[in-house]
Design an enzyme around this catalytic site. Structure first.
Site, PDB file in Angstrom:
ATOM      1  N   HIS A  90      49.216   2.002  41.439  1.00  0.00           N
ATOM      2  CA  HIS A  90      50.076   1.340  42.414  1.00  0.00           C
ATOM      3  C   HIS A  90      49.958  -0.191  42.315  1.00  0.00           C
ATOM      4  CE1 HIS A  90      50.606   5.430  43.760  1.00  0.00           C
ATOM      5  NE2 HIS A  90      49.287   5.540  43.832  1.00  0.00           N
ATOM      6  N   GLU A 128      45.243   2.515  48.979  1.00  0.00           N
ATOM      7  CA  GLU A 128      44.831   3.033  47.679  1.00  0.00           C
ATOM      8  C   GLU A 128      44.883   1.961  46.609  1.00  0.00           C
ATOM      9  OE1 GLU A 128      46.251   6.416  44.389  1.00  0.00           O
ATOM     10  OE2 GLU A 128      47.298   6.237  46.315  1.00  0.00           O
ATOM     11  N   HIS A 183      42.985   6.329  40.729  1.00  0.00           N
ATOM     12  CA  HIS A 183      43.709   6.558  41.971  1.00  0.00           C
ATOM     13  C   HIS A 183      42.767   7.164  43.015  1.00  0.00           C
ATOM     14  CE1 HIS A 183      47.960   6.228  40.409  1.00  0.00           C
ATOM     15  NE2 HIS A 183      47.288   6.337  39.271  1.00  0.00           N
ATOM     16  N   GLU A 266      41.690  11.069  40.442  1.00  0.00           N
ATOM     17  CA  GLU A 266      41.838  11.012  41.898  1.00  0.00           C
ATOM     18  C   GLU A 266      40.402  11.049  42.431  1.00  0.00           C
ATOM     19  OE1 GLU A 266      44.492  10.402  43.454  1.00  0.00           O
ATOM     20  OE2 GLU A 266      46.230  11.283  42.443  1.00  0.00           O
TER      21      GLU A 266
END
Length: 304
Positions: A90, A128, A183, A266
């Protein structure tokens, strides 16, 4: 650098990296307290980063041994000759550019998907993108201390994008040997917890020699296994959603367009209160970075 395929003896190096990381974090805490001190980083780091360019190693903070301690403990130049592409998920400006990040781009499977998203956040609002950026900064410093060249998909945490198709093609465009995308997950179920590692399944359909494509897919699986083990050794639990710690997906352009071994991490559940507390702490983010570094070292040491 040819991706390693063996697995013997690598966990001695991994444990050394993790132990060195804990030592560095403890020394930094003594010097700076429990605030936002970032071992091995400085205000000049952001300015030194440009997409597709090698990072310049920042000086260690005064009073800290810095990332060189990790290199000394596990053997300097352990990763000499390796180029690692790190992808902090992101970006900080995505929320302010809905049209740009909503534009459709190739998904690597003949379809399209949105350029990017804003990512998730903890219930207290820690995003995040900031978590991923901080962990990647720390990981990059540790990898460089071990002799690797590191390139990042974005230069700071204040921009927009890049789109997922650009992130996916990044490793081959900058001559990297491996791509690690960082992430954190945001399950609606607050009881969900733990990390998981995503690999492309079926393997990417990028236009390259079939033998090379199969080798990259096998190396991605190996890297995923090493990341699961390194995170577990560091004290993090595999996901309650994926008990073996690995998720296989066909819909992520970041993985579908990679012509190098690639995984997407993740690292935990941001909406789980316990894991959010770790992610929002300086010590917790350093632990994650040490584990990611150890996973890369294990993958490389697999050839021994």
């Amino acid at each position: 650098m040819t991706p390693p395929t063996g697995r013997a003896g690598r966990w001695v190096a991994v444990l050394a990296v993790l132990l060195a990381g804990l030592t560095v974090g403890w020394l930094s805490w003594l010097a700076f307290g429990s605030g936002d001190a970032r071992p091995g980083s400085s205000a000049s780091l952001t300015a030194a980063l440009t997409p597709g360019a090698s990072r310049s190693s920042p000086p260690a903070p005064a009073g800290s041994e810095g990332p060189s301690a990790a290199a000394a403990a596990s053997g300097a130049a352990t990763l000499a000759g390796l180029t690692v592409a790190l992808d902090p998920g992101h970006n900080g400006g995505n929320a302010g550019a809905p049209r740009e990040i909503g534009a459709l781009v190739p998904d690597g499977r003949g379809g399209t998907k949105a350029c990017n998203t804003t990512g998730t956040s903890t219930d207290d609002g820690y995003p995040e993108h900031a978590f991923a950026w901080d962990v990647v900064e720390r990981t990059a410093a540790s990898l460089e201390a071990l002799g690797a060249r590191v390139v990042l998909t974005r230069p700071d945490d204040a921009g927009v994008g890049p789109c997922v198709d650009v992130r996916g093609a990044f490793a081959q465009e900058v001559g990297a040997d491996v791509l690690v995308s960082v992430h954190a997950n945001g399950s609606d179920d607050r009881s969900a917890r733990g990390f998981f590692v995503i690999v492309a399944d079926p393997p990417p359909v990028v236009e390259q020699d079939p033998g090379e494509r199969e080798a990259n897919a096998a190396a991605s699986e190996s890297l995923a296994g090493d990341m699961v083990e390194a995170l577990s050794v560091a004290g993090f639990a595999p996901s309650s959603l994926f008990p073996d710690g690995v998720s296989r997906r066909a819909d992520l352009a970041t993985l579908n367009l990679a012509e190098r071994p690639a995984v997407l991490l993740e690292l935990g559940e941001m909406r789980n209160a316990e894991e959010a507390a770790v992610m929002t702490s300086d010590e917790g983010r350093q632990r994650y970075a040490d584990a990611v570094t150890a996973g890369v070292v294990a993958w490389v040491e697999g050839a021994a």
